[in-house]
Design an enzyme around this catalytic site. Structure first.
Site, PDB file in Angstrom:
ATOM      1  CB  SER A 180     -23.541  19.475  11.098  1.00  0.00           C
ATOM      2  OG  SER A 180     -22.779  18.354  10.735  1.00  0.00           O
ATOM      3  CG  ASP A 200     -16.758  18.894  14.906  1.00  0.00           C
ATOM      4  OD1 ASP A 200     -16.707  17.980  14.068  1.00  0.00           O
ATOM      5  OD2 ASP A 200     -17.719  19.689  14.985  1.00  0.00           O
ATOM      6  CG  HIS A 256     -20.520  17.566  15.297  1.00  0.00           C
ATOM      7  ND1 HIS A 256     -20.075  18.483  14.370  1.00  0.00           N
ATOM      8  CD2 HIS A 256     -21.703  17.094  14.825  1.00  0.00           C
ATOM      9  CE1 HIS A 256     -20.951  18.547  13.378  1.00  0.00           C
ATOM     10  NE2 HIS A 256     -21.948  17.718  13.634  1.00  0.00           N
TER      11      HIS A 256
END
EC number: 3.1.1.-
Length: 324
Positions: free
Chosen positions: A156, A255, A285
Site C-alpha cells: 500500500s 480495492d 485490500h
C-alpha cells in the site's frame, strides 16, 4: 455487494458496520484500531531485535526479523516499508507477515518504524527510511547481513515508499545491487484518481474517503503530489524506470488502488523491466497483512510466490525443517 471469497466475505461481515479510519476521531484512534485488530503473539522460531539508526532523520527504531536457527549467520536483506496510510502500522501490527517472510526467505527482514502522520509529513518519512536503508547497506557486517544483493518490499503506502527507495537508491548511488522489488497494492499516484476509486469507492478495509484523508494528511501541499516521489506512475522518468530491478506487483481485485497498480506495472513493462502483475481474485485490500485474512488459500499462495521471488536472488541455504 463485493465479489469476495468466503474468508474475505466473513471478515467483511465483521467489520462492515465499524467506522473507517477517517471516521475514528483522529490519527491516534486510527493507529490504535489497527494495532488492536493485529494483536499477535511473537512466533517462537523468530528472533526479533530492535536497533536505533540515523542522525539527521532519526534516531529511527528498526526491527530485524530472522530465524533463530540462523541468528549467528550472515543473511541477505529484505528492506520492508509498511502500509497503513502513512498514519497506522508498526512492527507489532505487521509482525505476523514479517515473521512469515523471514521464515520463508531465510533472510533478515529490516523494518523501519518511520515517523507517521501527524508527527511528520512528506517527504520526511521517505528521507528517514532511506537513511535507514543506506545505513544498513553500509554497516551490514555489524548486523549479520550479507553484503551483496538486497530486495525492497512494501504494501500500500509502503509500496509507494518502496518505489521511492528504489528511485532514491538509483539517484544517490546506493552501494549495493537491488535485485527484486515486491509490491502489494502500491499507491503510485496521489494527485488524481483512476477508475477503481469509483468502482470500489466503498470497498472493505479501504475506502475512497479514507484514501483521500490519508493523502491529504501526508501531502498537505498539493504541489508536492505532482512529483516523482509522490506520483511515480506519471512523474517518474522512463530513464529511471528502465533501471528498476525485476518487480512483482500483487493486487486485490476489490480495492480502490487496483488500477494504479496495474498502470504502474504496465509502465515498468514498457520500459523493459521484468515486471509481473498478479491480480488476487476475491481479495480485499491488505489481504496478506491482515491477520484474519492471511491464512486464506489465495493469501498463502501469494506469500509463497513473494518468498520464492525474493529467495531466488539470494545465495541458497539448506536449512532442514524450514520451508523453501
Amino acid at each position: 455487494m463485493f465479489d469476495l471469497d468466503p474468508i474475505n466475505a466473513a471478515f467483511y461481515d465483521q467489520i462492515k458496520d465499524l467506522p473507517c479510519p477517517h471516521q475514528m476521531g483522529g490519527y491516534q484512534q486510527a493507529y490504535d484500531s489497527l494495532e488492536q485488530i493485529q494483536k499477535h503473539d511473537a512466533a517462537p522460531d523468530i528472533d526479533t531485535t530492535t536497533i536505533q539508526v540515523g542522525k539527521r532523520y532519526g534516531p529511527t527504531t528498526v526491527t530485524l526479523f530472522r530465524l533463530k536457527t540462523l541468528v549467528d549467520k550472515p543473511l541477505p536483506m529484505v528492506f520492508y516499508t509498511h502500509g497503513g496510510g502513512w498514519i497506522m502500522g508498526s512492527a507489532k501490527s505487521f509482525a505476523v507477515l514479517m515473521e512469515d517472510l523471514a521464515r520463508r526467505t531465510q533472510a533478515v527482514i529490516v523494518f523501519p518504524d518511520y515517523t507517521r502522520v501527524p508527527h511528520q509529513t512528506f517527504p520526511y518519512p521517505l528521507e528517514q527510511s532511506y537513511e535507514v536503508l543506506d545505513y544498513m547497506v553500509r554497516h551490514s557486517n555489524q548486523h549479520q547481513i550479507l553484503h551483496g544483493t538486497i530486495a525492497l518490499a512494501g504494501d500500500s503506502v509502503g509500496g509507494h515508499m518502496a518505489i521511492a527507495m528504489m528511485q532514491m537508491s538509483l539517484e544517490r548511488k546506493l552501494p549495493t545491487q537491488i535485485g527484486q522489488l515486491v509490491l502489494w497494492a502500491p499507491v503510485t499516484i496521489t494527485y488524481k484518481k483512476l477508475g477503481s476509486y469509483t468502482t470500489f469507492s466503498h470497498a472493505p478495509f479501504l475506502t475512497e474517503d479514507s484514501m483521500d484523508w490519508m493523502i491529504e494528511s501526508f501531502l498537505p501541499n498539493k504541489e508536492d503530489r505532482q512529483t516523482a516521489l509522490a506520483s511515480p506512475l506519471t512523474h517518474l522518468s522512463d530513464e529511471v524506470l528502465a533501471q528498476f530491478p525485476p518487480t512483482i506487483i500483487f493486487l486485490s481485485t476489490v480495492d480502490p488502488l487496483l488500477d494504479e497498480g496495474v498502470a504502474f506495472g504496465h509502465r515498468l513493462q514498457k520500459n523493459g523491466v521484468d515486471a509481473s502483475i498478479m491480480k488476487a481474485e476475491g481479495q480485499m485490500h491488505a489481504f496478506c497483512a491482515v491477520k484474519a485474512l492471511r491464512d486464506g488459500p489465495t493469501a498463502r499462495a501469494v506469500i509463497d510466490l513473494a518468498a520464492l521471488r525474493l529467495r531466488r536472488i539470494f545465495p541458497q541455504r539448506d536449512t532442514p525443517g524450514h520451508p523453501s
